[in-house]
Design a protein around this motif. Structure first.
Motif, PDB file in Angstrom:
ATOM      1  N   PRO A   1      14.367  45.703  58.028  1.00 25.20           N
ATOM      2  CA  PRO A   1      15.212  46.193  59.130  1.00 25.20           C
ATOM      3  C   PRO A   1      14.862  47.596  59.612  1.00 25.20           C
ATOM      4  N   GLU A   2      14.181  48.383  58.787  1.00 24.65           N
ATOM      5  CA  GLU A   2      13.821  49.745  59.184  1.00 24.65           C
ATOM      6  C   GLU A   2      12.405  49.841  59.759  1.00 24.65           C
ATOM      7  N   THR A   3      11.727  48.699  59.908  1.00 25.42           N
ATOM      8  CA  THR A   3      10.373  48.701  60.470  1.00 25.42           C
ATOM      9  C   THR A   3      10.433  48.572  61.978  1.00 25.42           C
ATOM     10  N   THR A   4       9.805  49.508  62.687  1.00 28.48           N
ATOM     11  CA  THR A   4       9.842  49.488  64.157  1.00 28.48           C
ATOM     12  C   THR A   4       8.453  49.541  64.807  1.00 28.48           C
ATOM     13  N   LEU A   5       7.422  49.858  64.032  1.00 31.87           N
ATOM     14  CA  LEU A   5       6.090  50.033  64.628  1.00 31.87           C
ATOM     15  C   LEU A   5       5.005  49.558  63.669  1.00 31.87           C
ATOM     16  N   LEU A   6       3.991  48.904  64.225  1.00 31.02           N
ATOM     17  CA  LEU A   6       2.752  48.582  63.510  1.00 31.02           C
ATOM     18  C   LEU A   6       1.634  49.362  64.176  1.00 31.02           C
ATOM     19  N   ILE A   7       0.909  50.170  63.405  1.00 29.16           N
ATOM     20  CA  ILE A   7      -0.295  50.818  63.938  1.00 29.16           C
ATOM     21  C   ILE A   7      -1.483  49.961  63.514  1.00 29.16           C
ATOM     22  N   PHE A   8      -2.164  49.450  64.504  1.00 25.72           N
ATOM     23  CA  PHE A   8      -3.238  48.468  64.314  1.00 25.72           C
ATOM     24  C   PHE A   8      -4.558  49.112  64.713  1.00 25.72           C
ATOM     25  N   CYS A   9      -5.633  48.759  64.052  1.00 26.58           N
ATOM     26  CA  CYS A   9      -6.953  49.337  64.324  1.00 26.58           C
ATOM     27  C   CYS A   9      -7.888  48.206  64.746  1.00 26.58           C
ATOM     28  N   ASN A  10      -8.388  48.267  65.984  1.00 27.71           N
ATOM     29  CA  ASN A  10      -9.137  47.157  66.553  1.00 27.71           C
ATOM     30  C   ASN A  10     -10.310  47.674  67.406  1.00 27.71           C
ATOM     31  N   PRO A  11     -11.568  47.552  66.893  1.00 29.62           N
ATOM     32  CA  PRO A  11     -12.001  47.065  65.591  1.00 29.62           C
ATOM     33  C   PRO A  11     -11.511  47.981  64.464  1.00 29.62           C
ATOM     34  N   HIS A  12     -11.583  47.464  63.242  1.00 29.53           N
ATOM     35  CA  HIS A  12     -10.935  48.138  62.132  1.00 29.53           C
ATOM     36  C   HIS A  12     -11.853  49.172  61.478  1.00 29.53           C
ATOM     37  N   ASN A  13     -11.333  50.377  61.388  1.00 28.68           N
ATOM     38  CA  ASN A  13     -11.976  51.471  60.668  1.00 28.68           C
ATOM     39  C   ASN A  13     -11.223  51.644  59.345  1.00 28.68           C
ATOM     40  N   PRO A  14     -11.876  51.537  58.184  1.00 27.08           N
ATOM     41  CA  PRO A  14     -13.319  51.710  57.946  1.00 27.08           C
ATOM     42  C   PRO A  14     -14.137  50.437  57.740  1.00 27.08           C
ATOM     43  N   ILE A  15     -13.534  49.242  57.761  1.00 33.47           N
ATOM     44  CA  ILE A  15     -14.276  48.053  57.327  1.00 33.47           C
ATOM     45  C   ILE A  15     -15.162  47.469  58.422  1.00 33.47           C
ATOM     46  N   GLY A  16     -15.004  47.937  59.674  1.00 35.69           N
ATOM     47  CA  GLY A  16     -15.880  47.486  60.745  1.00 35.69           C
ATOM     48  C   GLY A  16     -15.642  46.062  61.204  1.00 35.69           C
ATOM     49  N   LYS A  17     -14.430  45.554  61.012  1.00 34.62           N
ATOM     50  CA  LYS A  17     -14.134  44.168  61.354  1.00 34.62           C
ATOM     51  C   LYS A  17     -13.654  44.052  62.802  1.00 34.62           C
ATOM     52  N   ILE A  18     -14.215  43.084  63.525  1.00 40.52           N
ATOM     53  CA  ILE A  18     -13.727  42.729  64.843  1.00 40.52           C
ATOM     54  C   ILE A  18     -12.699  41.621  64.658  1.00 40.52           C
ATOM     55  N   TRP A  19     -11.472  41.875  65.051  1.00 43.69           N
ATOM     56  CA  TRP A  19     -10.418  40.865  64.895  1.00 43.69           C
ATOM     57  C   TRP A  19     -10.578  39.795  65.967  1.00 43.69           C
ATOM     58  N   ASN A  20     -10.514  38.519  65.566  1.00 45.68           N
ATOM     59  CA  ASN A  20     -10.689  37.435  66.526  1.00 45.68           C
ATOM     60  C   ASN A  20      -9.389  37.134  67.278  1.00 45.68           C
ATOM     61  N   ARG A  21      -9.491  36.294  68.274  1.00 47.08           N
ATOM     62  CA  ARG A  21      -8.343  35.995  69.137  1.00 47.08           C
ATOM     63  C   ARG A  21      -7.182  35.397  68.352  1.00 47.08           C
ATOM     64  N   GLU A  22      -7.480  34.512  67.425  1.00 49.09           N
ATOM     65  CA  GLU A  22      -6.425  33.884  66.631  1.00 49.09           C
ATOM     66  C   GLU A  22      -5.639  34.928  65.844  1.00 49.09           C
ATOM     67  N   THR A  23      -6.348  35.878  65.257  1.00 47.61           N
ATOM     68  CA  THR A  23      -5.684  36.949  64.507  1.00 47.61           C
ATOM     69  C   THR A  23      -4.799  37.786  65.413  1.00 47.61           C
ATOM     70  N   LEU A  24      -5.321  38.152  66.569  1.00 51.02           N
ATOM     71  CA  LEU A  24      -4.552  38.970  67.502  1.00 51.02           C
ATOM     72  C   LEU A  24      -3.313  38.229  68.000  1.00 51.02           C
ATOM     73  N   GLU A  25      -3.435  36.934  68.193  1.00 46.80           N
ATOM     74  CA  GLU A  25      -2.270  36.130  68.585  1.00 46.80           C
ATOM     75  C   GLU A  25      -1.211  36.123  67.482  1.00 46.80           C
ATOM     76  N   LYS A  26      -1.659  35.975  66.239  1.00 45.60           N
ATOM     77  CA  LYS A  26      -0.713  35.957  65.109  1.00 45.60           C
ATOM     78  C   LYS A  26       0.002  37.297  64.968  1.00 45.60           C
ATOM     79  N   ILE A  27      -0.762  38.371  65.125  1.00 46.26           N
ATOM     80  CA  ILE A  27      -0.170  39.711  65.033  1.00 46.26           C
ATOM     81  C   ILE A  27       0.927  39.863  66.089  1.00 46.26           C
TER      82      ILE A  27
END
Length: 388
Positions: free
Chosen positions: A154-180
């Protein structure tokens, strides 16, 4: 053809990265050792030659350059009214945290992640709630069950997302972004997507802007982009915040103006316009060069340092290296390597507790400098293992 082999001396230039001893080799902070595109430099010279550097107003050409770039390169059609100038992605993130959350609320991150996210949350009196990425010994995945648990608090109001992800260098695919987006909408959580690394990608690969995926993502998200990372312009302090939701945009706009981070310096927008209108070929060649550097480093490590494992990446110019067969404390390891060889790399613990057996290495430098760095890494690890 652009010259990425040029060894530019950065000592004594007030460089954060190169504020080191003469015998040291810094491969830590995300700052490239390549001179920016000559087209940008030429346009900056033209502005300097004008000779007057007074107060500035927003240049609409800057916003058009960004709109055109994201439409042409990333298939994201944004309206001008969604866009706001800010002096940098980090100032934008801190301002947004202050404006769209309340003191004491939770901000979710996916760890290991860019260390400044933690600062922006904690320094503003909010709580970090980490949904740790799952590392299977080869690559990383999102733990959706855990993520939803954190988002549903109940106290969560924000997700800070990294796209592409630093430090792992991952490009998030469309399915992942839809789920998020679906999970955040379900639990009434805003997504702040840091997309500053988006144009440093493996040739043939492409990142997807989170807000471009569907209407849900567009309406619950704030996106931060900039020319600074990909064109090595961080010192010119330029970024753009994109918010389609009118009510949310009003909050963000008031925040950056209250914090006085919504006005650029004389050169920030000039450089950004030049980058996004004239820098395409330079960036294309840069990505080819960076990929050659990554390939070289990975092959060297596989052959000469087989106890290390480089997590495969498709974006950024950073290597995320598993050192667990050497140590469970890379703070100590990095300190030892720097002291004995002069190689300055970053301990993974800076990016979260679950990064403590990793190191991050910046390979955005001329090949000869990278070869020097790999030799120093090998020497340092040999001495580390040989300690009595």
């Amino acid at each position: 053809m652009y010259d990425f082999d040029k060894l530019t001396n950065r000592f004594h230039t007030n460089s954060l990265k190169w504020d080191v001893k003469e015998n040291e080799l810094p491969m830590w902070v995300a700052d490239m050792d390549f001179e920016t595109a000559p087209e940008i430099i030429e346009d900056l010279h033209t502005r300097v030659d004008h000779g007057i550097f007074g107060y500035n107003v927003d240049d609409e050409t800057y916003f058009k350059a960004i709109r055109d770039w994201w439409y042409d390169e990333h298939h994201f059609d944004m309206d001008r009214e969604w866009m706001m100038f800010c002096i940098g992605v980090v100032p934008a993130i801190s301002s947004i945290v202050r404006r769209v959350t309340q003191v004491g609320e939770n901000v979710v991150i996916l760890s290991p992640v860019y260390n400044i996210f933690y600062n922006s949350i904690l320094n503003n009196g909010r709580h970090v709630l980490s949904s740790n990425l799952i590392y299977d010994g080869k690559e990383y995945h999102i733990d959706y069950e855990d993520l939803e648990k954190k988002l549903s608090h109940p106290e969560t109001t924000l997700l800070i997302f990294c796209n592409p992800h630093n430090p792992i260098g991952k490009i998030w695919n469309r399915e992942t972004l839809e789920k998020i987006g679906k999970l955040c909408k379900k639990h009434h959580v805003i997504v702040l997507s840091d997309e500053i690394h988006c144009d440093i990608v493996k040739p043939g690969k492409e990142y997807i802007p989170l807000a471009s995926v569907n209407e849900i993502n567009l309406n619950i998200s704030i996106t931060c982009v900039a020319p600074t990372k990909c064109f090595n312009l961080a010192g010119l302090q330029s970024s753009c915040i994109i918010v389609a939701n009118e009510a949310l945009r009003h909050k963000v706009n008031r925040g950056i103006n209250t914090d006085e981070v919504a006005e650029g310096n004389t050169f920030s927008q000039v450089a950004g316009i030049s980058a996004f209108t004239k820098g395409k070929q330079w960036l294309k060649e840069l990505n080819i060069y960076i990929q050659k550097n990554k390939d070289y480093a990975c092959q060297y490590i596989q052959k000469e340092l087989p106890l290390l494992y480089v997590v495969p990446s498709e974006a950024t110019y950073l290597l995320w290296i598993d050192c667990s067969k050497y140590t469970d404390n890379t703070d100590e390891l990095c300190e030892f390597i720097r002291k004995t060889t002069g190689l300055y790399i970053t301990s993974g613990e800076e990016y979260g507790e679950n990064g403590r057996t990793f190191v991050r290495v910046n390979v955005a430098c001329p090949m000869s400098r990278l070869q020097d760095g790999m030799q120093r890494l090998k020497n340092g690890l040999y001495m580390y293992e040989s300690r009595s």
